[in-house]
Structure formats: structure tokens, C-alpha cells
Motif scaffolding. Structure first.
Motif, mmCIF file in Angstrom:
data_model
loop_
_atom_site.group_PDB
_atom_site.id
_atom_site.type_symbol
_atom_site.label_atom_id
_atom_site.label_comp_id
_atom_site.label_asym_id
_atom_site.label_seq_id
_atom_site.Cartn_x
_atom_site.Cartn_y
_atom_site.Cartn_z
ATOM 1 N N ASP A 7 1.580 -0.836 0.031
ATOM 2 C CA ASP A 7 -0.170 -0.406 0.365
ATOM 3 C C ASP A 7 0.859 1.313 -0.244
ATOM 4 O O ASP A 7 1.196 1.693 0.924
ATOM 5 N N ASP B 92 1.861 5.520 -0.776
ATOM 6 C CA ASP B 92 1.606 6.272 -0.370
ATOM 7 C C ASP B 92 0.313 7.304 -1.062
ATOM 8 O O ASP B 92 0.109 6.819 -2.807
ATOM 9 N N LYS B 93 -0.376 7.842 -1.201
ATOM 10 C CA LYS B 93 -1.731 8.331 -2.095
ATOM 11 C C LYS B 93 -1.054 8.979 -2.934
ATOM 12 O O LYS B 93 -1.884 9.061 -3.776
ATOM 13 N N ASP B 94 0.139 9.919 -3.214
ATOM 14 C CA ASP B 94 0.944 10.495 -4.201
ATOM 15 C C ASP B 94 1.519 9.418 -5.257
ATOM 16 O O ASP B 94 1.903 10.262 -6.029
#
Length: 635
Positions: free
Chosen positions: A249, A251-253
Motif C-alpha cells: 500500500d 502513499d496516496k501521492d
């Protein structure tokens, strides 16, 4: 890597497969085109070779967010006859001394290949699994003789969080199938109670019925249950599992390129154990665990590496499960079709880089169905016979039929290049030659701009129903495998979702009536005269507005007695509708309802009584009109 038939050479692996192609390594960019030559199985010489193939295939198939929409962690999700009424006696099925009454069996597709269902009978006793409880009823006295709670402690420290939903019966033994189970271990290895349920995959339970029903063995394996068949005493269970790959998973970036690289790195680190299913079993109060060995695994050059199929074989005559003699393949399937001598596994071919969500409705212009045939005439592990491919998609197992050494396959294909997808259907005839199911004949152009809703084969004749606004019922002459042809067509409103033979020159259809624009108008049961292949006609129709039946999509819910013309099907209000289809008419003769409006799921005929099954209990009724003879509550 080698191609062709299985050999006895050391290291050559037992082969099953659902995807086929060339032996070239899979690229990480544009997918290879579908194979144009005959399909051949590919087997591995070493476990290292198998691992390399699986890693390469999975890496080519994976995307930034996993293999398919919603597929993120790679955890295996929890989950695991032609005529319906064939009079039988104790010569055909024995449970104990004494004669068995005439009875109806499960509405199987093919004789000699029994299918799992929630009720079974041998003419003497009726065995059901509803609400997680196995019950045994003596059909002659109409009394319950035993029951076994299968949702509680099974003897190995686990408790089910899901109920069994079907069984197979052979002599004094029942093999109960739990399609999926969330198992609740009593304690963790540390001694603490586990807080959450653990997805455990399908579970098989062996029950001895000689006296009081007794659980004698359990078997659990990774994956989800596709289907099973019983040939003689041998049950073969087909399981699909996903690889256990832990994708990170990020980082969202993170960019898609970074996610894809991380996923491929996780695949590159995975060992062969990530793909090989594990199993656990208990017998005689003792348990052990194992994993399908790499000597039992195979794959093809264009396998996507996103699923593994395992076929388990159990000899119910021995009274023991054993390890299931498993064989596995890195492949995928969604349809199982069995005869007395063959097992066919079929699924859509998905090439790397072009994966589609499972269960997508409707065909695609490049969809190919791959089919593999295995011999099941002898006890034990199935033997690979041949593979083949046809354009389009199957509606269900009834689209397949083996007859006189040939396999008939009905599919729907579409061309999505226009504003509205253009669809048409075809029937292909395949013949086994040198390890391949080679196409020998085709009849195409059926139901243009429509899709198949039902198929039935009766000997050399085939019937195909397509529908969008009207229902063409096509009759096909398949006598010459090199020249199948359409002999007749009947256009009526509505459609039949299930077709059933009803004696010489007769066919029963269960489906939906529709208006001229194709809007469904409720349940219809049709009686067709197909004696003249050039002019099929509908003799009669029974219409129940704003209603439907589970028999439309589950043939096990359909009962037909050729001696009396009785047709029994569950309907929307929970009751069992009783019709009589005789001569040229279809008439309502009654209905059977259970207390509390509990939905009736199944019906069987035993010794002149109509038995119906729901979660509330079993009811014996007079089949001539539905008058109650006995009620056995489940509680």
C-alpha cells in the motif's frame, strides 16, 4: 518446457489448464494474439521452471491497483440427466437391505454425472442440508430418523460461520459441500481467542449415514468451489484459488508507474507457495495439513498467473477422504460440464494486459472460450484428453453437450465497433484429434443482435433460444458433425431460460413472457412440439403475470415426471407451482406452500409422494393437487 500428452517421465507434471498458447515467454507490454493453431498443454520439468512461468505471467497481468478492479491484496477470498424423473429401484441405489421405491433424482444435465444439490434421495431415505443441518427422513414412514448440526464444532476445534449448501450421496455416505466458510478457530496459537473470522475457502464434510448421521472426515482447501460431479463412487470437486500476493500500500501521492513497479517487485519476491493451494483434513480424530506439490502443477505459456484451478478426487466407497489426490493448473474457469466419462472445464481466455472483471455481462468482440476435456470413466485422478477453443461466451453448462465422440458448443459473440454492439450466436462441433478439440463444423448467424438465453441438446438435435425483443427457438440438425444446420425457427414473444425434454417430439420451456418491445411480463411455461424439425410450434402456454421462478436459472429447482406430465417449479411467492403438461395443454393443478411462507427450494418424488424442501422443513404432498400428507418441521 514441453508440449503434448502427459508422459511417465520423471518430473513431467499432471496437466490441467484453461488457457493455451505458444511457449514464448510473456512480455510486459503488448499482449500476444490468441493462438491460431491447435491448443496443446504445457508441462514443467522442474519447480523452478514453474515458478518462473508464474512470476512472468503474473507480472505481465498485474496493473497499478492489482490484477483486476477490486483485487488488491491477493488474499484468497473465503468461499468456497436428460430426463429429470428416472424411475429407479434398489438395483440402482441401495442404502440398506430392502427395496427402494421409485423416485426422482436431481435434475442433472447428463445421466451418470450426478450434480451436488441441497436434497438427495435413494428412494428409501431423503437427505437434505438446509440451515446448516443435515437431516435424514425415512420416505416410507415419513419420519425423521436423524440429523447432524454442521455449523457447530466439527471436531477439529473450528466452528463454521457459513452453512453447507449441497451434497452428493453414494450408498451410506454423503459428501457435504460448503461453498465458502468463515471459520472461527477457538483459540490462536498463543492461547488467545481470535477476534475475527478467518476466510477458509470451501470445506468438504464426509458423513456416515449407516446409523445416526456421524461426521467422519473434513477437508478444507484455499479458494472457492466451482462445482463437483459424482461418477460412480468417485466425487471430483473443482476449486478456484487466487495467489497469495501481498501488494504494498503506497502513499496516496504515488504514481501509477510506481505502484506497478512495486506490485511487480512483490511478484518477483513471491515463492511458488504463493500459488500452490494449501489444504487441511481431519479423519479418525486426527488432523494434518499439506500443500499441492509442484509435481501436481502445470500452466500454459499464456497463463495470466492470476488464478489456480485444482481438481480433487474422492472415492466415497472407501469411507475416507484422504488428501483428495489434487492436481492444479495456473488457469481459470467458470463452467464445469460432466458426463459419465468426461469432465470439461471452460472459461474465457484472458490474455495478459487485457484482463476483464469476472462476471462481466455480455460478450466482447475478442472473447474466446477455451475448453479442456478430461477422462473420468475410471476411478481416481482425471486424465487429460484434449483442449480446444471457440469464439464467444457460454451462457452455462447446458451450452455444452457430448454426443458420439463430438462436443457441441453454443456461444454468443459480438462486434463492439459500432454504436450498438452487433451480436450473433453459433454452435460449433469439436472432435478430439491428437490431444486437441478440433473444430469440424459450425452453424452460425443465429439470433443476430440477440443473445442466447437457453440451449438444450437431445441426441443429434439441438435447440437454441435467443432473445432481445422476440424469442426465436431454433432447431438444429447436428447429425453430421461436419455440416450442422438450422432446420427450423419459431418466433414468439418472450423467451425460455431453461429447456427440458418431455418425451418424443416435446419440449418444455420455462422463462418469461414479454411484450412486442421485449419488456418481460412474468413467468411463462411453454409446451413445444418439435417433432417436425422444420416447423417447431408452441402447443400451449401457462402465464403467471409479474412472477418468476428460480428454475429459470437453476435447473435443480425444476421437476418433471414423464409418467404423469407433472411439472413443479418454485415461484416468486415462495410456493411450488404444480402444472400438468400432457397432450397439447399446460394446466395448473395446484400449489404447495410451507408454513410461514418459507420459500420452497426443491421438490422430489418418492414412492408416489411429492416431497418439498425449505429452510422450515419437509412436506409430503399428493402430487395430483398438492394436498398435504405429512409435515416435518426443521426445528
Amino acid at each position: 518446457m514441453t508440449r503434448g500428452h502427459l508422459t511417465a517421465a520423471a518430473g513431467t507434471l499432471v496437466a490441467l489448464t484453461l488457457l493455451a498458447g505458444s511457449a514464448a515467454a510473456l512480455p510486459h507490454h503488448e499482449p500476444e494474439p490468441p493462438p491460431s493453431g491447435p491448443l496443446r498443454l504445457v508441462s514443467f520439468d522442474t519447480c523452478a521452471e514453474a515458478l518462473t512461468r508464474l512470476r512472468t505471467a503474473a507480472s505481465a497481468s498485474v496493473g497499478p491497483w492489482g490484477f483486476q478492479p477490486g483485487w488488491r491484496t491477493g488474499r484468497t477470498p473465503g468461499g468456497l440427466a436428460n430426463p429429470a424423473m428416472v424411475p429407479k429401484t434398489a438395483d440402482g441405489a441401495r442404502a440398506a437391505a430392502g427395496a427402494a421405491a421409485e423416485y426422482s433424482g436431481t435434475n442433472n444435465h447428463e445421466p451418470g454425472a450426478d450434480e451436488p444439490d441441497l436434497v438427495k434421495t435413494d428412494g428409501r431415505r431423503i437427505v437434505t442440508v438446509t440451515g446448516g443441518v443435515l437431516r435424514v427422513v425415512d420416505a416410507a414412514t415419513r419420519r425423521a430418523t436423524g440429523q447432524l448440526d454442521l455449523t457447530g464444532d466439527t471436531g477439529d476445534g473450528d466452528r463454521f460461520g457459513w452453512s453447507p449448501d449441497s451434497l452428493l450421496l453414494h450408498g451410506d455416505r454423503a459428501l457435504v459441500l460448503v461453498r465458502s466458510a468463515a471459520v472461527r478457530p477457538a483459540v490462536e496459537p498463543s492461547g488467545r481467542r481470535r477476534a475475527a473470522d478467518v476466510p477458509a475457502g470451501p470445506r468438504l464434510l464426509l458423513v456416515d449415514l449407516a446409523g445416526r448421521p456421524t461426521l467422519t472426515g473434513t477437508y478444507r482447501i484455499d479458494g472457492s468451489l466451482l462445482d463437483a460431479r459424482l461418477t460412480g463412487p468417485t466425487a471430483r470437486v473443482v476449486v478456484r484459488s487466487q495467489p497469495r500476493l501481498a501488494f504494498p500500500d503506497l502513499d496516496k501521492d504515488a504514481t501509477d508507474a510506481q505502484r506497478l513497479a512495486a506490485n511487480r517487485a512483490a511478484i518477483a519476491r513471491a515463492g511458488l507457495d504463493a500459488w500452490l493451494p494449501t489444504y487441511e483434513r481431519t479423519e479418525d480424530g486426527r488432523g494434518d495439513a499439506g500443500r499441492v506439490g509442484c509435481d501436481r502443477l502445470s500452466a500454459t505459456a499464456d497463463s495470466t498467473g492470476t488464478a489456480v484451478l485444482t481438481v480433487l478426487s474422492f472415492d466415497l466407497a472407501t469411507g475416507r477422504l484422504g488428501d483428495g489426490d489434487p492436481v492444479s493448473v495456473a488457469g481459470d474457469a467458470d463452467t464445469v460440464y460432466g458426463t459419465a466419462g468426461s469432465l470439461y472445464l471452460a472459461g474465457q481466455q484472458q490474455r495478459p494486459g487485457q484482463l476483464r472483471p469476472r462476471g462481466r455481462l455480455g460478450p466482447s468482440d475478442d472473447t474466446t472460450t477455451v475448453i479442456h476435456q478430461f477422462g473420468t470413466g475410471a476411478p481416481g485422478r482425471p486424465r487429460y484428453l484434449a483442449s480446444g477453443a471457440v469464439p464467444g461466451t457460454l451462457i452455462n453448462q447446458y451450452a455444452l453437450s457430448e454426443w458420439q465422440g463430438h462436443l457441441r458448443v453454443a456461444t454468443t459473440s459480438s462486434d463492439r465497433r459500432g454504436v450498438r454492439p452487433a451480436t450473433e450466436s453459433a454452435v460449433y462441433v469439436l472432435t478430439r484429434r491428437d490431444g486437441a478439440l478440433a473444430r469440424t463444423g459450425t452453424v452460425s448467424g443465429l439470433g443476430r443482435d440477440e443473445q442466447i438465453h437457453s440451449v438444450r441438446y437431445i441426441g443429434p438435435t439441438g435447440y437454441v433460444v435467443t432473445f432481445r425483443r422476440t424469442d426465436p427457438l431454433y432447431s438444429l440438425d447436428l447429425t453430421d458433425p461436419a455440416a450442422p444446420r438450422v432446420t427450423g425457427e419459431l418466433k414468439i414473444t418472450g423467451y425460455s431460460a431453461y429447456l427440458h425434454p418431455a418425451g418424443e417430439g416435446r419440449l418444455i420451456g420455462v422463462g418469461q413472457e414479454a411484450d412486442a418491445d421485449g419488456r418481460v411480463q412474468g413467468l411463462q411455461v411453454s409446451l413445444f412440439d418439435v417433432a417436425d424439425p422444420a416447423r417447431p410450434t408452441r402447443l400451449a402456454q401457462y402465464h403467471l403475470p409479474r412472477a418468476g421462478s428460480t428454475a429459470e436459472f437453476d435447473p435443480h429447482a425444476f421437476l418433471y415426471d414423464p409418467r404423469t406430465g407433472l411439472v413443479a417449479i418454485p415461484v416468486h411467492d415462495g410456493s411450488l407451482l404444480l402444472l400438468r403438461a400432457t397432450g397439447g395443454t399446460v394446466t395448473r393443478i395446484g400449489a404447495v406452500a410451507h408454513p410461514g411462507r418459507a420459500p420452497v427450494a426443491r421438490s422430489v418424488l418418492v414412492g408416489g409422494a411429492l416431497w418439498t424442501v425449505s429452510h422450515a422443513g419437509l412436506r409430503a404432498s399428493d402430487p395430483s393437487g398438492g394436498t398435504m400428507l405429512a409435515w416435518l418441521p426443521a426445528a
